[in-house]
Design a protein around this motif. Structure first.
Motif, PDB file in Angstrom:
ATOM      1  N   GLU A 105     -22.595  19.018  32.206  1.00  0.00           N
ATOM      2  CA  GLU A 105     -22.200  20.281  31.582  1.00  0.00           C
ATOM      3  C   GLU A 105     -21.664  20.042  30.171  1.00  0.00           C
ATOM      4  N   LEU A 106     -20.908  18.961  29.996  1.00  0.00           N
ATOM      5  CA  LEU A 106     -20.390  18.634  28.665  1.00  0.00           C
ATOM      6  C   LEU A 106     -21.534  18.324  27.711  1.00  0.00           C
ATOM      7  N   LEU A 112     -27.802  18.179  24.939  1.00  0.00           N
ATOM      8  CA  LEU A 112     -28.413  17.007  25.582  1.00  0.00           C
ATOM      9  C   LEU A 112     -28.351  17.076  27.102  1.00  0.00           C
ATOM     10  N   LYS A 113     -28.187  18.257  27.665  1.00  0.00           N
ATOM     11  CA  LYS A 113     -27.958  18.349  29.103  1.00  0.00           C
ATOM     12  C   LYS A 113     -29.107  17.764  29.905  1.00  0.00           C
ATOM     13  N   ARG A 151     -13.386  23.801  26.538  1.00  0.00           N
ATOM     14  CA  ARG A 151     -14.348  24.882  26.768  1.00  0.00           C
ATOM     15  C   ARG A 151     -15.148  24.642  28.030  1.00  0.00           C
ATOM     16  N   CYS A 152     -15.602  23.408  28.204  1.00  0.00           N
ATOM     17  CA  CYS A 152     -16.400  23.058  29.384  1.00  0.00           C
ATOM     18  C   CYS A 152     -15.593  23.277  30.657  1.00  0.00           C
ATOM     19  N   LEU A 153     -14.357  22.830  30.651  1.00  0.00           N
ATOM     20  CA  LEU A 153     -13.492  23.003  31.817  1.00  0.00           C
ATOM     21  C   LEU A 153     -13.313  24.485  32.137  1.00  0.00           C
ATOM     22  N   ASP A 154     -13.076  25.294  31.122  1.00  0.00           N
ATOM     23  CA  ASP A 154     -12.817  26.721  31.326  1.00  0.00           C
ATOM     24  C   ASP A 154     -14.075  27.499  31.701  1.00  0.00           C
ATOM     25  N   GLU A 155     -15.209  27.137  31.101  1.00  0.00           N
ATOM     26  CA  GLU A 155     -16.425  27.935  31.233  1.00  0.00           C
ATOM     27  C   GLU A 155     -17.372  27.469  32.330  1.00  0.00           C
ATOM     28  N   ARG A 156     -17.343  26.177  32.649  1.00  0.00           N
ATOM     29  CA  ARG A 156     -18.380  25.624  33.513  1.00  0.00           C
ATOM     30  C   ARG A 156     -17.891  25.103  34.863  1.00  0.00           C
ATOM     31  N   VAL A 157     -16.647  24.679  34.931  1.00  0.00           N
ATOM     32  CA  VAL A 157     -16.177  23.975  36.126  1.00  0.00           C
ATOM     33  C   VAL A 157     -15.625  24.964  37.156  1.00  0.00           C
TER      34      VAL A 157
END
Length: 302
Positions: A105-106, A112-113, A151-157
């Motif tokens: 996700e990061l 580059l996912k 952002r990744c923690l808030d939006e994806r996890v």
């Protein structure tokens, strides 16, 4: 394939879990299969009627698992009669306690996912050396702004269903809970705090000027380090092997799952399923409370 550290002849429990669907017909079907191994196999008790029940039999746990595998919508855990309640939980994070692989996700924030996810998948299948694969993926993320992690923690996890209930109920019952991850402390520490883990072990990303340097700190938390973390926590708490429950999803969880008294593969890669005591495919992580004989009325609720 092993069952409960090589559980051999003796009394054992088969816990049937089929939330909202477990009825007498299904129980009778499973009893019929078990009685091919032990004619004296019995229905022991409902844990929660319609959801989970225990059957008791004498015989080899490995044989019982092979006999009972493949029932549609049913998770079955075969284990020794005692101890049911575990005093140490050791859990992987990515694709176990949370539903995502954080590094994949990061990588999306760096465009580059797909490339990173392909490497992750091969590493989780056991096709690549984990430390090498981790360093390769982190190097690809060099230059990514540190704010992208937040952002990744808030939006994806997102937490896996039942994760908080499992951990908080075990903690309330006096168990210690350790989160181990081949991922990163930047994600593992906030996840551990949210879910209720009292211990955490994960890799450390290196930053330079507010950006990822492309390096990961030593030592790498790999399969060996995960097992060592379990053994260390077990020793500190003065526990036996059979007091430990471990759960994960990938090949780098094999050693810690084998080291636990009860090792669970959660929606896992074949490499882990092969060595785990049981596989949880159809239910959330809170089903592991039924495995320990805990009725739903005693589960933690926020």
């Amino acid at each position: 394939m092993r069952v409960n550290g090589g559980l051999g002849e003796g009394m054992a429990i088969a816990t049937l879990i089929a939330a909202g669907q477990l009825d007498d017909r299904l129980i009778d079907r499973v009893l019929g299969l078990l009685r091919e191994l032990d004619p004296a196999a019995i229905f022991l008790r409902w844990i929660d009627e319609g959801d989970a029940a225990d059957l008791r039999f004498a015989g080899k746990g490995r044989d019982a698992r092979w006999t009972l595998e493949g029932l549609e919508g049913v998770d079955i855990v075969v284990q020794a009669d005692e101890p049911r309640w575990k005093r140490l939980l050791v859990a992987d994070m990515d694709s176990t306690i949370i539903g995502q692989e954080c590094i994949d996700e990061l990588a999306d924030y760096a465009g580059l996912k797909d490339k990173v996810a392909r490497i992750t998948e091969r590493a989780m299948q056991g096709e690549l050396d984990f430390p090498g694969a981790l360093r390769e993926r982190v190097r690809l993320l060099a230059g990514l702004d540190e704010r992208a992690l937040k952002r990744c923690l808030d939006e994806r996890v997102h937490l896996t269903s039942g994760a908080e209930t499992l951990v908080q109920t075990m903690r309330a019952g006096g168990a210690s809970c350790l989160l181990v991850s081949g991922g990163f402390l930047s994600f593992a520490e906030p996840v551990a705090k949210t879910v209720g883990f009292d211990r955490v072990r994960a890799n450390r990303l290196v930053f330079a000027g507010g950006k990822l340097s492309g390096e990961v700190g030593d030592p790498i938390v790999d399969a060996v380090a995960k097992r060592e973390a379990l053994v260390e926590a077990r020793a500190q708490l003065g526990l036996r092997k059979e007091d430990v429950l471990a759960i994960g999803d990938g090949a780098n969880d094999k050693l810690m799952v084998e080291e636990a008294g009860l090792g669970i593969a959660f929606r896992a890669k074949p490499a882990l399923v092969e060595v785990a005591d049981a596989e949880l495919r159809h239910h959330g992580l809170d089903a592991l409370l039924w495995v320990q004989g805990v009725r739903r009325r005693d589960w933690f609720r926020r």
